[in-house]
Motif scaffolding. Structure first.
Motif, short mmCIF file in Angstrom:
data_model
loop_
_atom_site.label_atom_id
_atom_site.label_comp_id
_atom_site.label_asym_id
_atom_site.label_seq_id
_atom_site.Cartn_x
_atom_site.Cartn_y
_atom_site.Cartn_z
N CYS A 1 7.34 6.76 10.17
CA CYS A 1 6.83 6.13 8.95
C CYS A 1 7.07 4.62 8.99
N ALA B 1 7.47 7.00 4.05
CA ALA B 1 6.48 6.17 3.37
C ALA B 1 5.33 7.04 2.87
N ILE B 2 4.99 6.84 1.59
CA ILE B 2 3.87 7.55 0.98
C ILE B 2 2.95 6.52 0.32
N PRO B 3 1.69 6.88 0.07
CA PRO B 3 0.79 5.94 -0.60
C PRO B 3 1.34 5.51 -1.96
N GLN B 4 1.22 4.23 -2.25
CA GLN B 4 1.73 3.65 -3.48
C GLN B 4 1.14 4.31 -4.73
N SER C 1 0.81 -1.22 0.00
CA SER C 1 0.00 0.00 0.00
C SER C 1 0.84 1.26 0.00
N TYR C 2 2.11 1.13 0.39
CA TYR C 2 2.98 2.30 0.51
C TYR C 2 4.30 2.05 -0.19
N LYS C 3 4.96 3.14 -0.56
CA LYS C 3 6.31 3.07 -1.11
C LYS C 3 7.15 4.11 -0.39
N THR D 1 2.98 11.84 3.97
CA THR D 1 3.74 10.68 4.43
C THR D 1 2.97 10.05 5.59
N LEU D 2 3.36 8.85 5.98
CA LEU D 2 2.70 8.21 7.12
C LEU D 2 2.96 8.96 8.43
N TRP E 1 4.17 1.96 8.73
CA TRP E 1 4.22 1.06 7.57
C TRP E 1 4.20 -0.39 8.02
#
Length: 90
Positions: A55, A16-19, A4-6, A29-30, A59
């Motif tokens: 993050c 981490a951000i949404p994919q 779900s995240y990259k 970011t998370l 994640w």
């Protein structure tokens, strides 16, 4: 496996951000930072930036991955027999 995240370099760290965010898309970011997504290919310098702890925790929780570093006395998901526990005490 779909995640779900990259990870995205931002302000000296890896966050981490949404994919689904494409390059130039605005998002969060998370850990709550507002960012504009960059390219998925990073410079060699950016690959060495530290991972944002907030993050990483969020994640791992979202992906059902155990926290890192693991607690030394944690046996999460590992079955330990009574004989193994006694051996550790000796």
């Amino acid at each position: 496996m779909f995640r779900s995240y990259k990870w995205q370099p931002h302000d000296g760290g890896r966050h981490a951000i949404p994919q689904h965010l494409a390059e130039h898309d605005a998002g969060r970011t998370l850990c709550g930072l507002e960012v504009v997504a960059g390219p998925d290919v990073w410079s060699s310098c950016e690959r060495c930036w530290p991972t944002c702890v907030q993050c990483d925790r969020a994640w791992r929780a979202a992906e059902n991955i155990l926290p890192w570093p693991r607690e030394e006395d944690s046996h999460a998901g590992v079955e330990v027999s009574a004989d193994d526990e006694l051996a550790q005490l000796r």
